[in-house]
Design an enzyme around this catalytic site. Structure first.
Site, PDB file in Angstrom:
ATOM      1  N   LYS A   1     -22.034 -30.815  -7.645  1.00 14.04           N
ATOM      2  CA  LYS A   1     -21.421 -29.461  -7.860  1.00 14.04           C
ATOM      3  C   LYS A   1     -20.286 -29.361  -6.879  1.00 14.04           C
ATOM      4  CE  LYS A   1     -24.510 -27.526  -4.667  1.00 14.04           C
ATOM      5  NZ  LYS A   1     -25.532 -26.570  -4.679  1.00 14.04           N
TER       6      LYS A   1
ATOM      7  N   TYR B   1       0.048 -17.499  16.092  1.00 12.87           N
ATOM      8  CA  TYR B   1       0.180 -15.944  15.727  1.00 12.87           C
ATOM      9  C   TYR B   1      -0.726 -15.364  16.816  1.00 12.87           C
ATOM     10  CZ  TYR B   1       1.904 -16.990  11.068  1.00 12.87           C
ATOM     11  OH  TYR B   1       2.702 -17.475  10.024  1.00 12.87           O
TER      12      TYR B   1
HETATM   13  C1  LIG Z   1     -26.949 -27.027  -3.861  1.00 10.92           C
HETATM   14  C2  LIG Z   1     -28.348 -27.449  -4.583  1.00 10.92           C
HETATM   15  C3  LIG Z   1     -29.092 -28.456  -4.312  1.00 10.92           C
HETATM   16  C4  LIG Z   1     -28.501 -29.604  -3.384  1.00 10.92           C
HETATM   17  O1  LIG Z   1     -28.995 -28.841  -1.936  1.00 10.92           O
HETATM   18  P1  LIG Z   1     -28.707 -29.921  -0.713  1.00 10.92           P
HETATM   19  O2  LIG Z   1     -29.434 -29.254   0.422  1.00 10.92           O
HETATM   20  O3  LIG Z   1     -27.451 -30.012  -0.323  1.00 10.92           O
HETATM   21  O4  LIG Z   1     -29.398 -31.162  -0.996  1.00 10.92           O
HETATM   22  C5  LIG Z   1     -30.171 -28.456  -4.853  1.00 10.92           C
HETATM   23  N1  LIG Z   1     -30.716 -27.733  -5.814  1.00 10.92           N
HETATM   24  C6  LIG Z   1     -29.853 -26.531  -6.052  1.00 10.92           C
HETATM   25  C7  LIG Z   1     -30.363 -25.564  -6.960  1.00 10.92           C
HETATM   26  C8  LIG Z   1     -28.627 -26.280  -5.378  1.00 10.92           C
HETATM   27  O5  LIG Z   1     -27.895 -25.130  -5.914  1.00 10.92           O
END
Ligand SMILES: *Cc1c(COP(=O)(O)O)cnc(C)c1O
Length: 393
Positions: free
Chosen positions: A35, A262
């Site tokens: 993702k 800034y």
């Molecule tokens: C992002 C996500 C993961 C992966 O989690 P990590 O801690 O990065 O391994 C697994 N399951 C779901 C539902 C997620 O949203």
């Protein structure tokens, strides 16, 4: 660098090696979570490296992300898990993407889309076992299961999976135990109600290495695949895959008492050399880290001073001989002493996930496979343990 002022170099061999380690820590199948454009690393190249490392599933949040993988020619099982009434479930069914559903309304939408396309939608029902984020509550679970069973009987969808997500796998084994028990109860209820899911899944990266009783048939690992150690204070031999590099684009000597950037939140205490780098908060350098964050320049860790701006920030090079064009490493695996994403997370009071996904689209990603990473799949403290589920071929 190819004329770019900055680049993120992604070591695909490291990703394959990390996935191999995850696979070595479980008897379940491995889903690599790609993702958010592969946590900022580039979803498609990461997916290919992950499959080479032994993953058999890919996980994404949105329909667009899932369809991007299919457009790239990836035919492996893909689960997509954040949907709304407007999601194009017909496109997902046609592309043979599995979808998570947590509410009866969305089950109706999936069923309608499946009827329209003549395909049986593959559904994973999500139960909220204690995270209080996505997933049906224990009270809502019977209704969701009943509707799913009805549609399954009609042949429009198949419940392929039951799943949930852990809230405290990196911090509290008690939370994990409670959620695992709630999950087992929900699974038992669904089976009594006539569902026969092929896949149960609960574990994330932290649980993949530390909680075998959560593995069931599939572990969903994101951050570990990118080489970030998922449990604070423990090391499972993962290798950070991304190196963020840039260069000095201006170097100047200033006297003591010079206000920098800034609001002049920093005023030099002595004569010093300021080195400007062309990365700012739009590129993922957190705005509030001045005074804590460091970069690697000329073989030394040097601090960022003054407010990080949108496009640039200032490094205090002291009396170092710094020239325009000198290379700077912002973060990486740490081999040469550069900070890691975990260091940046500490400085910015966040997690490495936010650091990595925050690297902006202005920074080009370059993928390479150094082949220097040798995966040793023995994992400290995680093997051996009994088999907890069916492994997919
Ligand atoms: C992002 C996500 C993961 C992966 O989690 P990590 O801690 O990065 O391994 C697994 N399951 C779901 C539902 C997620 O949203």
């Amino acid at each position: 660098m190819t004329g770019e002022l900055a680049e993120a170099v992604v070591d695909l061999a490291a990703i394959a090696g990390n996935v191999e380690r995850i696979a070595g820590a479980t008897s379940a199948a491995v889903m690599t979570v790609v993702k958010a454009d592969g946590f900022g690393h580039g979803a498609v190249p990461v997916a290919r490296a992950a499959l080479a490392g032994g993953a058999t599933w890919l996980g994404v949040t949105s329909a667009a992300e899932a369809l991007q993988l299919r457009s790239a020619g990836l035919t492996v099982p893909v689960l997509s898990w954040l949907h709304g009434p407007g999601t194009d479930f017909a496109a997902l069914a046609a592309a043979e993407v599995d979808v998570s559903v947590a509410a009866p309304e969305l089950l109706d939408a999936v069923a309608a889309a499946a009827r329209g396309t003549g395909r049986t939608a593959q559904v994973h029902l999500k139960i909220d076992t204690g995270m209080s984020r996505h997933g049906a509550t224990a009270e809502g679970w019977p209704e969701l299961v009943a509707w799913a069973r009805k549609y399954e009987r009609e042949g429009v969808l198949a419940v392929r999976g039951l799943w949930s997500h852990l809230a405290t796998a990196d911090s509290s084994p008690y939370g994990v135990t409670a959620q695992t028990a709630a999950f087992a109860e929900a699974v038992a209820y669904a089976r009594d109600a006539g569902l026969d899911p092929e896949l149960l899944h609960l574990a994330n990266s932290a649980a993949a290495f530390t909680a075998p009783h959560t593995h069931f048939d599939l572990v969903r690992a994101g951050i570990a695949a990118y080489g970030v150690e998922p449990v604070p204070g423990r090391a499972f031999g993962l290798r950070p895959a991304l190196t963020l590099r840039t260069q000095v684009i201006m170097a100047k000597r200033v006297p003591a008492g010079t206000g920098v950037s800034y609001q002049h939140t920093h005023v030099t205490a002595r004569p010093t050399t300021l080195a400007l780098i062309p990365l700012g908060f739009a590129d993922g350098i957190p705005r509030g880290v001045d005074g804590r964050a460091q970069v690697l320049l000329g073989g030394r860790r040097l601090p960022i001073i003054g407010r990080v701006a949108m496009d640039q920030c200032v490094v205090d090079a002291g009396d170092s001989d710094v020239r325009i064009g000198d290379p700077v490493t912002v973060l990486g695996p740490g081999d040469a002493g550069e900070p890691t994403a975990t260091d940046w997370a500490t400085w910015a009071d966040t997690n490495p996930h936010e650091i990595l996904t925050g690297i902006g689209t202005r920074v080009p990603r370059r993928h390479e496979s150094k082949g220097t990473f040798t995966a040793d799949v023995r994992v400290e403290g995680a093997l051996p343990f009994p088999h907890h589920g069916r492994k997919r071929p």
